[in-house]
Design a protein around this motif. Sequence first.
Motif, PDB file in Angstrom:
ATOM      1  N   SER A   1      38.176  44.531  32.773  1.00 55.21           N
ATOM      2  CA  SER A   1      38.133  43.854  34.069  1.00 55.21           C
ATOM      3  C   SER A   1      36.723  43.336  34.320  1.00 55.21           C
ATOM      4  O   SER A   1      35.777  43.714  33.611  1.00 55.21           O
TER       5      SER A   1
ATOM      6  N   SER B   1      34.519  36.167  45.663  1.00 58.43           N
ATOM      7  CA  SER B   1      35.700  35.328  45.925  1.00 58.43           C
ATOM      8  C   SER B   1      35.277  33.927  46.353  1.00 58.43           C
ATOM      9  O   SER B   1      36.102  33.015  46.410  1.00 58.43           O
TER      10      SER B   1
ATOM     11  N   LEU C   1      38.576  29.993  40.349  1.00 57.71           N
ATOM     12  CA  LEU C   1      39.430  30.988  41.012  1.00 57.71           C
ATOM     13  C   LEU C   1      40.799  31.040  40.332  1.00 57.71           C
ATOM     14  O   LEU C   1      41.341  32.109  40.041  1.00 57.71           O
ATOM     15  N   ASN C   2      41.338  29.866  40.041  1.00 56.19           N
ATOM     16  CA  ASN C   2      42.629  29.753  39.358  1.00 56.19           C
ATOM     17  C   ASN C   2      42.579  30.400  37.970  1.00 56.19           C
ATOM     18  O   ASN C   2      43.454  31.173  37.588  1.00 56.19           O
TER      19      ASN C   2
ATOM     20  N   ALA D   1      42.151  34.272  38.531  1.00 56.76           N
ATOM     21  CA  ALA D   1      43.243  34.998  39.178  1.00 56.76           C
ATOM     22  C   ALA D   1      44.555  34.896  38.399  1.00 56.76           C
ATOM     23  O   ALA D   1      45.361  35.820  38.429  1.00 56.76           O
ATOM     24  N   TYR D   2      44.788  33.793  37.711  1.00 62.59           N
ATOM     25  CA  TYR D   2      46.087  33.597  37.054  1.00 62.59           C
ATOM     26  C   TYR D   2      46.009  33.601  35.532  1.00 62.59           C
ATOM     27  O   TYR D   2      46.687  34.369  34.865  1.00 62.59           O
TER      28      TYR D   2
ATOM     29  N   LYS E   1      44.564  36.730  33.852  1.00 66.83           N
ATOM     30  CA  LYS E   1      45.498  37.834  34.076  1.00 66.83           C
ATOM     31  C   LYS E   1      46.570  37.860  32.983  1.00 66.83           C
ATOM     32  O   LYS E   1      46.945  38.913  32.478  1.00 66.83           O
TER      33      LYS E   1
ATOM     34  N   GLU F   1      41.606  41.600  34.025  1.00 69.51           N
ATOM     35  CA  GLU F   1      41.755  41.663  35.475  1.00 69.51           C
ATOM     36  C   GLU F   1      40.475  41.203  36.171  1.00 69.51           C
ATOM     37  O   GLU F   1      39.380  41.655  35.828  1.00 69.51           O
ATOM     38  N   CYS F   2      40.629  40.301  37.143  1.00 68.17           N
ATOM     39  CA  CYS F   2      39.482  39.911  37.971  1.00 68.17           C
ATOM     40  C   CYS F   2      39.609  40.611  39.318  1.00 68.17           C
ATOM     41  O   CYS F   2      40.621  40.479  39.998  1.00 68.17           O
TER      42      CYS F   2
ATOM     43  N   PHE G   1      38.218  40.722  42.968  1.00 71.44           N
ATOM     44  CA  PHE G   1      37.414  39.873  43.848  1.00 71.44           C
ATOM     45  C   PHE G   1      36.681  40.692  44.907  1.00 71.44           C
ATOM     46  O   PHE G   1      37.171  41.715  45.370  1.00 71.44           O
TER      47      PHE G   1
ATOM     48  N   GLN H   1      44.042  32.481  50.127  1.00 73.70           N
ATOM     49  CA  GLN H   1      43.009  32.189  49.130  1.00 73.70           C
ATOM     50  C   GLN H   1      42.040  31.134  49.652  1.00 73.70           C
ATOM     51  O   GLN H   1      40.837  31.221  49.432  1.00 73.70           O
TER      52      GLN H   1
ATOM     53  N   CYS I   1      38.004  31.698  50.129  1.00 73.06           N
ATOM     54  CA  CYS I   1      36.865  30.943  49.599  1.00 73.06           C
ATOM     55  C   CYS I   1      36.285  29.991  50.647  1.00 73.06           C
ATOM     56  O   CYS I   1      35.587  29.038  50.305  1.00 73.06           O
TER      57      CYS I   1
END
Length: 421
Positions: free
Chosen positions: A98, A103, A110-111, A114-115, A118, A123-124, A126, A387, A391
């Motif tokens: 991780s 954030s 971020l995309n 987070a996605y 993953k 794992e991020c 925030f 989200q 941010c």
Amino acid sequence: MKDNTKCLHSGYTPENGGPRVMPIYQSTTFKFNSTKEIGDVFDDPTKAHIYSRFTNPTVDVVEKKIADLEGGVAAMCTSSGQMASLMSILNLCGAGDSFVSSSSIYGGTLNLFAYTLKKLGIECIFVDVDASEDEICAKIKPNTKAIFGETLTNPSLQVLDIEKFAHAAHKNGIPLIVDNTFPTPILCKPIKYGADIVIHSTSKYMDGHALQTGGVIVDSGKFDFANGKFPEFTNPDESYHGTVYVRDYSFAPYIIKARMQLMRDFGAYPSGNSGFLLNLGLETLAIRMEKYCSNAIKVAQYFESTGKFENVNYPGLKDNKYYNLAMKYLPHGQSGVISLTIKGGKEAAIKFMDGLKLASNEVHVADIRTCVLHPASATHRQLTDEQLAACGINPGLVRFSVGLEDIDDIICDIEQSLARV
Ligand SMILES: *Cc1c(COP(=O)(O)O)cnc(C)c1O
């Protein structure tokens, strides 16, 4: 050398009778006199160029220049800023690991965090950009390998307290990665404040002319990867005939590992021609940053004077929440980007933007020409309301990127459009 001089001279010194301007090496490959010599370069790829999927002489000049400007020991260019963010993490984290990230970061980052990461098993976690050092430390787990933050966030313009994040990272034996895209090393050098790795989207101010996308990762050479938390740096690399990065490349183990593993395998490397164009942008970076900043503060003050905005967000304005941090980390200017919330919400925002004649509506920022964007319907449209809030983005937010046109013309354009809102 000072920054203005580095922008012009770092990385390339012509030989006697050699070309004054750094040449474009548009060649995939390089010729050697014998199989032995090729073998030697494979043993130590820092000795010569092998193949332009991961090294190229023109790009090498740009890497040396950016490393020098940031106060780092080595750098590696990438084909986009996204690739720089991705590789900066993948060089430290694998499935099951991780990392902690502020954030307040660019929507694309971020995309990715987070996605997409993953899905790769990374794992991020925030954390709020304004969190205390204890709150940041509380997010760190035994498998946490890095902390990530953005010096001046796109587009919410929050200022990262680099020393606070660096302290939290170092207390836990992990490096701090800082995305320094908006300030560029001309306005802020995060390594001075404890950042271990600095990344950029060179597509923005560094290229400056909206010619091409690109990214870069800079290694400060300061982090101790032999502290027991990073076995990939201390154990022999099976994929590279037993190289031990902290032993064989102790001057810059992070960037050499990134090049020999990630760039070799993924190949998201700029061409010689791209390196040449980026270098042209860098030659005027220092002088351009000065002008973006002096134009932007005047535009920000003008916006405030109109009374038509709920909020004019520019960290150089005295009433800004981040003014004190800006004076510490960005004392010579806070870039050319201003974020605005117009009275009348989304509808007024769109009317204002569509009425501009000189400033263009485009998905870009930090261009040499003034441009505007509505983040909630463009760059950040994939984010949920929570989200967006995390941010710092309001649906009525306009990102105004001040260019190098004459200040009178920029203000005149804003004036004529606001008159019709
Ligand atoms: C644009 C941007 C990125 C992504 O860079 P690309 O070159 O568009 O891939 C990353 N971080 C910040 C702060 C940016 O503004």
